[in-house]
Design an enzyme around this catalytic site. Structure first.
Site, short mmCIF file in Angstrom:
data_model
loop_
_atom_site.label_atom_id
_atom_site.label_comp_id
_atom_site.label_asym_id
_atom_site.label_seq_id
_atom_site.Cartn_x
_atom_site.Cartn_y
_atom_site.Cartn_z
N PHE A 45 12.53 7.95 -21.01
CA PHE A 45 12.60 9.38 -21.34
C PHE A 45 14.03 9.69 -21.73
O PHE A 45 14.95 9.46 -20.94
CB PHE A 45 12.18 10.28 -20.17
CG PHE A 45 12.04 11.72 -20.61
CD1 PHE A 45 13.15 12.53 -20.73
CD2 PHE A 45 10.81 12.25 -20.94
CE1 PHE A 45 13.04 13.84 -21.17
CE2 PHE A 45 10.69 13.56 -21.37
CZ PHE A 45 11.80 14.35 -21.49
N ASP A 102 21.95 6.14 -20.67
CA ASP A 102 21.53 7.53 -20.49
C ASP A 102 21.57 7.86 -19.00
O ASP A 102 20.66 7.51 -18.26
CB ASP A 102 20.12 7.72 -21.06
CG ASP A 102 19.62 9.15 -20.86
OD1 ASP A 102 18.60 9.49 -21.49
OD2 ASP A 102 20.23 9.91 -20.08
C1 LIG Z 1 17.06 10.39 -18.44
C2 LIG Z 1 16.95 11.67 -19.21
N1 LIG Z 1 17.49 11.75 -20.45
C3 LIG Z 1 17.41 12.89 -21.18
C4 LIG Z 1 16.77 14.02 -20.69
C5 LIG Z 1 16.71 15.26 -21.55
O1 LIG Z 1 17.50 16.26 -20.98
P1 LIG Z 1 17.16 17.80 -21.28
O2 LIG Z 1 17.14 17.95 -22.78
O3 LIG Z 1 15.83 18.06 -20.64
O4 LIG Z 1 18.30 18.53 -20.63
C6 LIG Z 1 16.21 14.00 -19.40
C7 LIG Z 1 15.54 15.24 -18.90
N2 LIG Z 1 14.67 15.10 -17.79
C8 LIG Z 1 13.46 15.72 -17.76
C9 LIG Z 1 12.68 15.75 -16.69
S1 LIG Z 1 11.20 16.48 -17.00
C10 LIG Z 1 11.61 16.79 -18.57
C11 LIG Z 1 10.68 17.39 -19.51
O5 LIG Z 1 11.15 17.77 -20.62
O6 LIG Z 1 9.47 17.46 -19.19
C12 LIG Z 1 12.88 16.36 -18.86
C13 LIG Z 1 16.29 12.80 -18.64
O7 LIG Z 1 15.75 12.72 -17.41
#
Ligand SMILES: Cc1ncc(COP(=O)(O)O)c(CNc2csc(C(=O)O)c2)c1O
Length: 459
Positions: A181, A287
């Site tokens: 992710f 990441d």
């Molecule tokens: C390892 C890692 N890399 C990038 C991201 C993206 O970060 P945001 O854009 O959501 O701030 C995340 C964001 N985490 C996340 C948990 S639930 C979720 C979602 O969009 O459902 C997003 C991450 O865990």
């Protein structure tokens, strides 16, 4: 100060919450709502709701609350004239950075820069940090192919770029892993491979995804098997780097796949991965959006790997409140201005907040606290797993601070019950229960959590 423990007064959601959710739904999609919170009554590790319920929060806003709700040190930082100015006089940082921006970076974000990296590009969220890191990787690769920063774009580059065609819009890729992710914007979403619901109906790049090693637990009983899985995964990475029809410019990896089910790999795997990227002149992006800022018992999770050459870029967000990517190689600054650019280019107010968080982490020695309490919590859950073998499977995260997870046969029901026993816990992937406590999570909080976990599995 914090309450002595959780307090459950009504079912969750209670009558006040139900009323407020119904009202909210008229103007805001509440289908992903987990619980309605009352942040004026939330304190430290505890989240409160409008019905007087107070839960021990070991999900912490998807692992993005570092030092507790209503932390006094952060409140103080939030009320400074410097913060007020940063909020109301928000600069277009690329054009008009404030006179003290270097000082803010040097006393904040850069004080915790990963070893070997001394530059930072700031962004607005985790997806944005990864998007801009990927763009830096593509510009770096094309600059190399042209023969260096001083070599001008060709007319063909320029014309084709406006048609979204190669060579101006190059046929290149970012290599990520199955179950990864990395965010939900377009580039980051093409590297995200954890759930269809994230990706359905959205156009994507035809980029490669490598196998991520899937460990069998307990680790000590499956050493050879797990080493084989890691070797096969590395072979898959090398195959994709050398043969994929869109040559990867970078490999992006999470130290622990935090949305794909809390999938771990060994330091040897990541050392091997770093060696492959060096061997094939591919950048290595780690990441740390979810694993970063202390949660695994080191400030950065990749500190556990003892790499002999640092990653080329490390992306961060969540607990840092601000976001971005660290780097060290000056070639990762594009050869011209306005190539890596947007209106705000980050957020000074959040950079000030992160500085206050870093100070609080240092003042209370929270990273080593998380390592110690994590070990205590892990062994407590290990005892529960022995006592209830049918309920707690594949316990993982030993030595990774409080970044612990296990599989539950009825995971969604488990999480639903948890609130009734006073704890707010999240899930990851299809069957994992993941723990994401704050860095101020202490031994007595672990005892409360262990008691609740036992009640849940017994209920
Ligand atoms: C390892 C890692 N890399 C990038 C991201 C993206 O970060 P945001 O854009 O959501 O701030 C995340 C964001 N985490 C996340 C948990 S639930 C979720 C979602 O969009 O459902 C997003 C991450 O865990």
């Amino acid at each position: 100060g914090e309450p002595a423990g959780p307090r459950i007064k009504t079912e969750i959601p209670g009558p006040e919450s139900k009323k407020a959710i119904k009202d909210l739904d008229t103007v805001f999609d509440t289908r992903s709502l987990n619980m309605l919170a009352d942040y004026t009554k939330s304190i430290g590790n505890y989240i409160a709701d409008p019905d007087g319920n107070v839960l021990l929060d070991v999900y912490a806003q998807i692992a993005s609350i570092p030092v507790g709700y209503n932390n006094p040190a952060l409140l103080k930082a939030a009320q400074t004239p410097e913060m007020a100015s940063a909020l109301i006089n928000r600069p277009a940082l690329g054009n008009f950075p404030s006179h003290d921006w270097a000082e803010v970076l040097r006393t904040g974000i850069l004080t915790v820069a990963p070893k070997g990296l001394d530059q930072v590009f700031t962004a607005m969220a985790g997806s944005d940090a990864n998007e801009t890191a990927y763009k830096a990787a593509f510009m770096w690769r094309r600059q190399q192919e042209r023969g260096g920063a001083h070599v001008e774009f060709t007319q063909e580059d320029i014309a084709s770029s406006m048609l979204n065609q190669a060579p101006g819009a190059p046929q290149l890729s970012i290599l990520s892993f199955k179950s990864a992710f990395h965010g939900r914007l377009f580039g980051s979403l093409s590297t995200t491979r954890s759930k269809p619901i994230h990706k359905l109906d959205i156009p994507a790049f035809d980029w490669p995804q490598a196998t991520f090693p899937l460990f069998k637990y307990p680790l000590e009983d499956h050493v050879a098997e797990n080493q084989k899985a890691e070797a096969e995964a590395l072979a898959d990475v090398e195959r994709l780097i050398t043969t994929h029809h869109l040559p990867p410019c970078a490999v992006v990896v999470e130290p622990i796949q935090s949305e794909g089910g809390d999938n771990h790999a060994s330091p040897a795997f990541f050392q091997g991965l770093r060696a492959l990227t060096k061997k094939h002149n591919v950048l290595f992006i780690v990441d740390e959006v979810q694993t970063g800022v202390g949660a695994t018992g080191k400030f950065w999770a990749h500190d556990h790997w003892n790499l002999d050459t640092p990653p080329d870029m490390v992306t961060f967000s969540k607990k840092a409140q601000t976001a971005g990517y660290y780097f060290g190689n000056p070639e990762l600054r594009p050869n011209k201005p306005y190539r890596q650019f947007n209106t705000w280019m980050g957020d000074p107010a959040r950079a000030l907040l992160f500085r206050a968080i870093i100070k609080e982490i240092e003042r209370l020695d929270l990273v080593s606290n998380t390592a110690k309490v994590g070990d205590y919590l892990f062994s407590g859950i290990e005892s529960l797993a022995k006592k209830y073998p049918g309920e707690i499977h594949n316990l993982r995260g030993k030595g990774q601070g409080t970044f612990i997870a296990f599989d539950s046969p009825r995971r969604d029901e488990f999480l639903k019950k948890a609130k009734g026993f006073g704890v707010n816990i999240g899930g990851s992937g299809e069957k994992a229960v993941r723990l994401r406590p704050m860095l101020i999570f202490q031994k007595h909080h672990a005892d409360i959590l262990l008691e609740a976990l036992e009640k849940i599995v017994k209920s």
